[in-house]
Scaffold this motif. Structure first.
Motif, PDB file in Angstrom:
ATOM      1  N   ASP A  91     -10.843   7.825   0.012  1.00 14.33           N
ATOM      2  CA  ASP A  91     -10.558   9.167   0.513  1.00 14.33           C
ATOM      3  C   ASP A  91      -9.485   9.842  -0.325  1.00 14.33           C
ATOM      4  OD1 ASP A  91      -7.975   8.473   1.495  1.00 14.33           O
ATOM      5  OD2 ASP A  91      -8.846   7.799   3.392  1.00 14.33           O
ATOM      6  N   GLU A  92      -9.319  11.117  -0.062  1.00 11.02           N
ATOM      7  CA  GLU A  92      -8.437  11.933  -0.898  1.00 11.02           C
ATOM      8  C   GLU A  92      -6.986  11.475  -0.818  1.00 11.02           C
ATOM      9  OE1 GLU A  92      -7.408  16.692  -1.590  1.00 11.02           O
ATOM     10  OE2 GLU A  92      -8.847  16.059  -0.054  1.00 11.02           O
ATOM     11  N   ASP A  93      -6.542  11.051   0.354  1.00  4.88           N
ATOM     12  CA  ASP A  93      -5.155  10.597   0.498  1.00  4.88           C
ATOM     13  C   ASP A  93      -4.880   9.359  -0.345  1.00  4.88           C
ATOM     14  OD1 ASP A  93      -4.591  12.662   2.219  1.00  4.88           O
ATOM     15  OD2 ASP A  93      -4.795  11.460   4.044  1.00  4.88           O
ATOM     16  N   ASP A  94      -5.857   8.427  -0.378  1.00  8.80           N
ATOM     17  CA  ASP A  94      -5.670   7.218  -1.179  1.00  8.80           C
ATOM     18  C   ASP A  94      -5.693   7.546  -2.667  1.00  8.80           C
ATOM     19  OD1 ASP A  94      -5.459   5.621   1.059  1.00  8.80           O
ATOM     20  OD2 ASP A  94      -7.591   5.147   1.118  1.00  8.80           O
ATOM     21  N   TRP A  95      -6.516   8.503  -3.059  1.00 13.47           N
ATOM     22  CA  TRP A  95      -6.516   8.950  -4.457  1.00 13.47           C
ATOM     23  C   TRP A  95      -5.158   9.565  -4.813  1.00 13.47           C
ATOM     24  CZ3 TRP A  95      -9.567   8.850  -8.787  1.00 13.47           C
ATOM     25  CH2 TRP A  95      -9.216   9.730  -9.816  1.00 13.47           C
ATOM     26  N   ASP A  96      -4.711  10.516  -4.004  1.00 13.82           N
ATOM     27  CA  ASP A  96      -3.471  11.230  -4.300  1.00 13.82           C
ATOM     28  C   ASP A  96      -2.263  10.295  -4.315  1.00 13.82           C
ATOM     29  OD1 ASP A  96      -4.847  13.603  -4.487  1.00 13.82           O
ATOM     30  OD2 ASP A  96      -4.267  14.334  -2.508  1.00 13.82           O
ATOM     31  N   ALA A  97      -2.215   9.352  -3.370  1.00 16.50           N
ATOM     32  CA  ALA A  97      -1.056   8.464  -3.274  1.00 16.50           C
ATOM     33  C   ALA A  97      -0.924   7.588  -4.512  1.00 16.50           C
ATOM     34  CB  ALA A  97      -1.167   7.599  -2.025  1.00 16.50           C
ATOM     35  N   ARG A 113      -0.082   9.634  -7.590  1.00 12.68           N
ATOM     36  CA  ARG A 113       1.306  10.075  -7.473  1.00 12.68           C
ATOM     37  C   ARG A 113       2.287   8.978  -7.889  1.00 12.68           C
ATOM     38  NH1 ARG A 113       4.308  13.859  -4.539  1.00 12.68           N
ATOM     39  NH2 ARG A 113       6.335  13.126  -3.776  1.00 12.68           N
ATOM     40  N   ASN A 170      -9.018   4.927  -8.466  1.00 17.86           N
ATOM     41  CA  ASN A 170      -7.771   5.687  -8.472  1.00 17.86           C
ATOM     42  C   ASN A 170      -6.732   5.033  -9.384  1.00 17.86           C
ATOM     43  OD1 ASN A 170      -7.528   3.486  -6.725  1.00 17.86           O
ATOM     44  ND2 ASN A 170      -6.774   4.671  -4.981  1.00 17.86           N
ATOM     45  N   ASP A 202       0.814  -1.217   0.000  1.00 17.76           N
ATOM     46  CA  ASP A 202       0.000   0.000   0.000  1.00 17.76           C
ATOM     47  C   ASP A 202       0.843   1.260   0.000  1.00 17.76           C
ATOM     48  OD1 ASP A 202       1.044   0.003   2.542  1.00 17.76           O
ATOM     49  OD2 ASP A 202      -0.874   0.233   3.574  1.00 17.76           O
ATOM     50  N   ARG A 204      -4.172   1.100  -3.391  1.00 17.52           N
ATOM     51  CA  ARG A 204      -5.021   1.414  -2.243  1.00 17.52           C
ATOM     52  C   ARG A 204      -6.460   1.334  -2.737  1.00 17.52           C
ATOM     53  NH1 ARG A 204      -2.095   6.345   1.139  1.00 17.52           N
ATOM     54  NH2 ARG A 204      -0.032   5.339   1.315  1.00 17.52           N
TER      55      ARG A 204
END
Length: 305
Positions: free
Chosen positions: A115-121, A124, A172, A46, A107
């Motif tokens: 959530d936004e963090d899982d999208w961004d990670a 990225r 994502n 992850d 993720r």
């Protein structure tokens, strides 16, 4: 190391090469004579944590087999990490001929739980993690071309069936992998003048990333049987695309798994209606219904019922 030597004299950097597909690609390239920069941040499936161990182990394995390799543990989703990947190849081997973008993690969540963090990670590591190494390698090759040392360079990007068709629970990841295909097409058009060929691969294999998604369907075969989902089945195409023998092949997308290779054909114009003037909403709807009736049925999203 044994092989036909199709990549003899070439230097390849492989991201995410500490395990799974990346490791298989690095070993296969080395077996065919390439000198390898083995990049891996050593994260969990992850993206958590980091370890220099996986990259170093693969580099050691290549050297133990008689090849040449160095480990690189920089974060290729940062400008410094991506730049140092290219610099490592130049410092260790004096050149860079091939970049295999492969690093990634998952993720997975249904969209309403993502959530936004899982999208961004995930965006990225997959999409930005392709762009930055590509950008820095391309800048090096452009400089070489302008200096009169025309490169014969290759980039192989890693997409996925999820990027081609979508995959339930992987919004994502699917978005990132679809973006990689768009990036590949643009890069192939822009960088051809500098002697760079760029293609994308949508592989299917048994790795840490797929063991949960395909639980129960990717078990290892009985002894002596062909292991259809082994990562090593994908690597021969990567090796060929990395070599000078693939001259003229650029801007293409391939699927590869088991013993199958498929050239994927993207969006093409289908049924069309043109009234040469503005439609009313009702007319547009009627035309759209007629066009859909004449169009082919789209392939289903992975995991859709």
């Amino acid at each position: 190391m044994t092989g036909t030597g199709i990549c003899t004299g070439r230097v390849a950097a492989v991201t995410g090469a500490g395990r799974g597909l990346g490791r298989a690609h690095a070993l296969a390239l080395a077996a065919e004579g390439a000198q390898i920069v083995v990049n891996d941040l050593g994260v969990a499936p992850d993206g958590a944590g980091s370890s220099a161990g996986p990259a170093q182990q693969v580099a050691d394995e290549i050297r133990a087999r008689g090849g040449r390799a160095v480990a690189h543990t920089g974060d290729i989703t940062t400008t410094d990490g991506a730049a140092s990947l290219v610099a490592t190849a130049l410092d260790a081997f004096g050149r860079l001929d091939t970049l295999v973008n492969n690093a990634g993690f998952l993720r997975d969540r249904m969209l309403v739980n993502l959530d936004e963090d899982d999208w961004d990670a995930v965006i990225r590591v997959h999409l930005k993690g392709h762009f930055l190494p590509l950008r820095h390698a391309a800048a090096h090759w452009r400089a070489e071309a302008k200096a009169g040392r025309g490169p014969d360079a290759r980039i192989i990007n890693t997409s996925s069936g999820a990027g081609l068709l979508g995959s339930v629970g992987q919004g994502n990841y699917s978005a990132a992998k679809a973006g990689i295909i768009g990036l590949t097409l643009v890069a192939a058009a822009e960088l051809a003048r500098y002697g760079v060929q760029i293609n994308a691969l949508a592989p299917a294999a048994r790795t840490r990333m797929t063991e949960q998604t395909f639980a129960g369907t990717m078990a290892a075969p009985a002894e002596g049987e062909f292991d259809a989902m082994a990562p090593e089945n994908v690597s021969p195409l990567v090796v060929w695309l990395s070599s000078a023998d693939s001259a003229g092949v650029t801007g293409r997308v391939f699927e590869a798994e088991a013993g199958r290779i498929t050239v994927m054909e993207g969006w093409r114009p289908g049924p069309t209606a043109d009234r040469k003037s503005r439609w009313t909403p009702a007319e547009a709807g009627k035309a759209a219904r007629e066009l859909l009736a004449a169009a082919g049925t789209p392939q289903p999203v992975y995991g859709a019922r």
